[in-house]
Design a protein around this motif. Structure first.
Motif, PDB file in Angstrom:
ATOM      1  N   ARG A 146       0.838  -1.209   0.000  1.00  0.00           N
ATOM      2  CA  ARG A 146       0.000   0.000   0.000  1.00  0.00           C
ATOM      3  C   ARG A 146       0.873   1.259   0.000  1.00  0.00           C
ATOM      4  O   ARG A 146       0.610   2.200  -0.746  1.00  0.00           O
ATOM      5  N   VAL A 147       1.920   1.267   0.819  1.00  0.00           N
ATOM      6  CA  VAL A 147       2.825   2.427   0.884  1.00  0.00           C
ATOM      7  C   VAL A 147       3.511   2.626  -0.463  1.00  0.00           C
ATOM      8  O   VAL A 147       3.609   3.748  -0.962  1.00  0.00           O
ATOM      9  N   GLU A 148       3.982   1.536  -1.076  1.00  0.00           N
ATOM     10  CA  GLU A 148       4.630   1.654  -2.381  1.00  0.00           C
ATOM     11  C   GLU A 148       3.663   2.209  -3.423  1.00  0.00           C
ATOM     12  O   GLU A 148       4.048   3.023  -4.268  1.00  0.00           O
ATOM     13  N   GLY A 149       2.420   1.776  -3.374  1.00  0.00           N
ATOM     14  CA  GLY A 149       1.414   2.292  -4.298  1.00  0.00           C
ATOM     15  C   GLY A 149       1.147   3.775  -4.083  1.00  0.00           C
ATOM     16  O   GLY A 149       1.015   4.543  -5.047  1.00  0.00           O
ATOM     17  N   LEU A 150       1.071   4.177  -2.822  1.00  0.00           N
ATOM     18  CA  LEU A 150       0.871   5.599  -2.519  1.00  0.00           C
ATOM     19  C   LEU A 150       2.048   6.429  -3.008  1.00  0.00           C
ATOM     20  O   LEU A 150       1.863   7.517  -3.574  1.00  0.00           O
ATOM     21  N   LEU A 151       3.268   5.931  -2.806  1.00  0.00           N
ATOM     22  CA  LEU A 151       4.453   6.668  -3.255  1.00  0.00           C
ATOM     23  C   LEU A 151       4.488   6.794  -4.776  1.00  0.00           C
ATOM     24  O   LEU A 151       4.878   7.841  -5.303  1.00  0.00           O
ATOM     25  N   ILE A 180       9.904  12.860   0.747  1.00  0.00           N
ATOM     26  CA  ILE A 180       8.669  12.129   1.058  1.00  0.00           C
ATOM     27  C   ILE A 180       8.956  10.641   1.223  1.00  0.00           C
ATOM     28  O   ILE A 180       8.362   9.972   2.071  1.00  0.00           O
ATOM     29  N   GLN A 181       9.884  10.111   0.448  1.00  0.00           N
ATOM     30  CA  GLN A 181      10.218   8.690   0.548  1.00  0.00           C
ATOM     31  C   GLN A 181      10.889   8.343   1.877  1.00  0.00           C
ATOM     32  O   GLN A 181      10.944   7.169   2.242  1.00  0.00           O
ATOM     33  N   GLN A 182      11.357   9.317   2.607  1.00  0.00           N
ATOM     34  CA  GLN A 182      11.973   9.079   3.914  1.00  0.00           C
ATOM     35  C   GLN A 182      10.937   8.925   5.026  1.00  0.00           C
ATOM     36  O   GLN A 182      11.263   8.508   6.137  1.00  0.00           O
ATOM     37  N   ILE A 183       9.692   9.263   4.749  1.00  0.00           N
ATOM     38  CA  ILE A 183       8.625   9.161   5.756  1.00  0.00           C
ATOM     39  C   ILE A 183       8.370   7.693   6.051  1.00  0.00           C
ATOM     40  O   ILE A 183       8.239   6.876   5.137  1.00  0.00           O
ATOM     41  N   THR A 184       8.263   7.347   7.333  1.00  0.00           N
ATOM     42  CA  THR A 184       8.067   5.952   7.723  1.00  0.00           C
ATOM     43  C   THR A 184       6.644   5.647   8.180  1.00  0.00           C
ATOM     44  O   THR A 184       6.257   4.480   8.227  1.00  0.00           O
ATOM     45  N   GLU A 185       5.874   6.663   8.508  1.00  0.00           N
ATOM     46  CA  GLU A 185       4.507   6.454   8.993  1.00  0.00           C
ATOM     47  C   GLU A 185       3.523   6.399   7.826  1.00  0.00           C
ATOM     48  O   GLU A 185       3.372   7.391   7.095  1.00  0.00           O
ATOM     49  N   PRO A 186       2.827   5.282   7.641  1.00  0.00           N
ATOM     50  CA  PRO A 186       1.860   5.172   6.542  1.00  0.00           C
ATOM     51  C   PRO A 186       0.767   6.248   6.592  1.00  0.00           C
ATOM     52  O   PRO A 186       0.337   6.741   5.549  1.00  0.00           O
ATOM     53  N   ALA A 187       0.340   6.645   7.790  1.00  0.00           N
ATOM     54  CA  ALA A 187      -0.714   7.660   7.904  1.00  0.00           C
ATOM     55  C   ALA A 187      -0.238   9.008   7.365  1.00  0.00           C
ATOM     56  O   ALA A 187      -1.016   9.753   6.743  1.00  0.00           O
ATOM     57  N   VAL A 188       1.028   9.333   7.573  1.00  0.00           N
ATOM     58  CA  VAL A 188       1.577  10.592   7.066  1.00  0.00           C
ATOM     59  C   VAL A 188       1.680  10.540   5.545  1.00  0.00           C
ATOM     60  O   VAL A 188       1.371  11.508   4.848  1.00  0.00           O
ATOM     61  N   ILE A 189       2.090   9.385   5.012  1.00  0.00           N
ATOM     62  CA  ILE A 189       2.163   9.228   3.553  1.00  0.00           C
ATOM     63  C   ILE A 189       0.770   9.379   2.943  1.00  0.00           C
ATOM     64  O   ILE A 189       0.601  10.020   1.909  1.00  0.00           O
ATOM     65  N   GLU A 190      -0.237   8.815   3.586  1.00  0.00           N
ATOM     66  CA  GLU A 190      -1.619   8.967   3.114  1.00  0.00           C
ATOM     67  C   GLU A 190      -2.039  10.427   3.154  1.00  0.00           C
ATOM     68  O   GLU A 190      -2.724  10.911   2.236  1.00  0.00           O
ATOM     69  N   ALA A 191      -1.638  11.160   4.201  1.00  0.00           N
ATOM     70  CA  ALA A 191      -1.984  12.582   4.307  1.00  0.00           C
ATOM     71  C   ALA A 191      -1.327  13.386   3.187  1.00  0.00           C
ATOM     72  O   ALA A 191      -1.955  14.286   2.607  1.00  0.00           O
ATOM     73  N   VAL A 192      -0.080  13.074   2.871  1.00  0.00           N
ATOM     74  CA  VAL A 192       0.615  13.759   1.775  1.00  0.00           C
ATOM     75  C   VAL A 192      -0.105  13.480   0.458  1.00  0.00           C
ATOM     76  O   VAL A 192      -0.375  14.389  -0.332  1.00  0.00           O
ATOM     77  N   HIS A 193      -0.453  12.227   0.244  1.00  0.00           N
ATOM     78  CA  HIS A 193      -1.156  11.838  -0.984  1.00  0.00           C
ATOM     79  C   HIS A 193      -2.470  12.605  -1.122  1.00  0.00           C
ATOM     80  O   HIS A 193      -2.802  13.109  -2.201  1.00  0.00           O
ATOM     81  N   ALA A 194      -3.209  12.705  -0.040  1.00  0.00           N
ATOM     82  CA  ALA A 194      -4.498  13.395  -0.073  1.00  0.00           C
ATOM     83  C   ALA A 194      -4.336  14.904  -0.241  1.00  0.00           C
ATOM     84  O   ALA A 194      -5.186  15.567  -0.845  1.00  0.00           O
ATOM     85  N   ALA A 195      -3.239  15.466   0.271  1.00  0.00           N
ATOM     86  CA  ALA A 195      -3.057  16.915   0.264  1.00  0.00           C
ATOM     87  C   ALA A 195      -2.568  17.467  -1.072  1.00  0.00           C
ATOM     88  O   ALA A 195      -2.784  18.650  -1.363  1.00  0.00           O
ATOM     89  N   ILE A 196      -1.934  16.662  -1.877  1.00  0.00           N
ATOM     90  CA  ILE A 196      -1.306  17.173  -3.100  1.00  0.00           C
ATOM     91  C   ILE A 196      -2.287  17.915  -3.995  1.00  0.00           C
ATOM     92  O   ILE A 196      -1.972  18.981  -4.532  1.00  0.00           O
ATOM     93  N   LYS A 197      -3.476  17.406  -4.156  1.00  0.00           N
ATOM     94  CA  LYS A 197      -4.407  18.051  -5.095  1.00  0.00           C
ATOM     95  C   LYS A 197      -4.904  19.417  -4.590  1.00  0.00           C
ATOM     96  O   LYS A 197      -5.311  20.248  -5.380  1.00  0.00           O
ATOM     97  N   TYR A 207       3.918  17.146   6.134  1.00  0.00           N
ATOM     98  CA  TYR A 207       4.725  16.070   6.713  1.00  0.00           C
ATOM     99  C   TYR A 207       5.917  16.538   7.536  1.00  0.00           C
ATOM    100  O   TYR A 207       6.485  15.758   8.301  1.00  0.00           O
ATOM    101  N   ALA A 208       6.328  17.768   7.390  1.00  0.00           N
ATOM    102  CA  ALA A 208       7.489  18.252   8.148  1.00  0.00           C
ATOM    103  C   ALA A 208       7.018  18.988   9.397  1.00  0.00           C
ATOM    104  O   ALA A 208       6.059  19.750   9.349  1.00  0.00           O
ATOM    105  N   PRO A 209       7.681  18.779  10.511  1.00  0.00           N
ATOM    106  CA  PRO A 209       7.296  19.528  11.726  1.00  0.00           C
ATOM    107  C   PRO A 209       7.578  21.013  11.507  1.00  0.00           C
ATOM    108  O   PRO A 209       8.493  21.392  10.782  1.00  0.00           O
ATOM    109  N   PRO A 210       6.779  21.869  12.122  1.00  0.00           N
ATOM    110  CA  PRO A 210       7.000  23.306  11.947  1.00  0.00           C
ATOM    111  C   PRO A 210       8.371  23.714  12.465  1.00  0.00           C
ATOM    112  O   PRO A 210       8.821  23.242  13.512  1.00  0.00           O
TER     113      PRO A 210
END
Length: 125
Positions: free
Chosen positions: A62-67, A89-106, A118-121
């Motif tokens: 699932r993570v590979e597909g999201l990436l 982005i590929q350095q992110i280890t949390e699947p939930a964060v990767i999903e958030a990035v995927h959803a946010a791009i559009k 995905y980056a802390p302030p």
């Protein structure tokens, strides 16, 4: 007249090794040799390990597909600049964060806003 069939392995633990069809008094007679096979015993600990392995494999897929989707979306929306962000982005280890990035791009207008997903302030300290 005799006809022989091929071997057949059953998912229920038996195999038909040879079947013959013979004509006897104007009717066909089917004889088959059936053998049972011992199914390997799997302990409950092994079952749990197998299940965890399956779940990890599904999560990794699932993570590979999201990436892959993220890469395509970054390239379409931001071009070469977007692809430069992919290594972060590929350095992110949390699947939930990767999903958030995927959803946010559009919805994000700039790469800096996407980075905030995905980056802390950075407080400047």
């Amino acid at each position: 007249m005799t006809t022989t069939t091929d071997d057949y392995d059953s998912p229920w633990g038996y195999s038909v090794t040879r079947c013959n069809v013979r004509t006897f008094q104007r009717s066909n007679v089917l004889t088959c040799k059936v053998e049972t096979q011992k199914m390997p015993y799997i302990t409950s600990v092994e079952r749990i390990g197998i299940q965890k392995g399956i779940e990890q494999g599904l999560q990794q897929g699932r993570v590979e597909g999201l990436l892959t989707g993220i890469k395509l979306m970054l390239e379409m929306k931001f071009g070469a600049d977007g692809l430069r962000l992919l290594s972060e982005i590929q350095q992110i280890t949390e699947p939930a964060v990767i999903e958030a990035v995927h959803a946010a791009i559009k919805d994000v207008p700039t790469l800096d806003e996407l980075r905030r997903v995905y980056a802390p302030p950075d407080d400047g300290k």
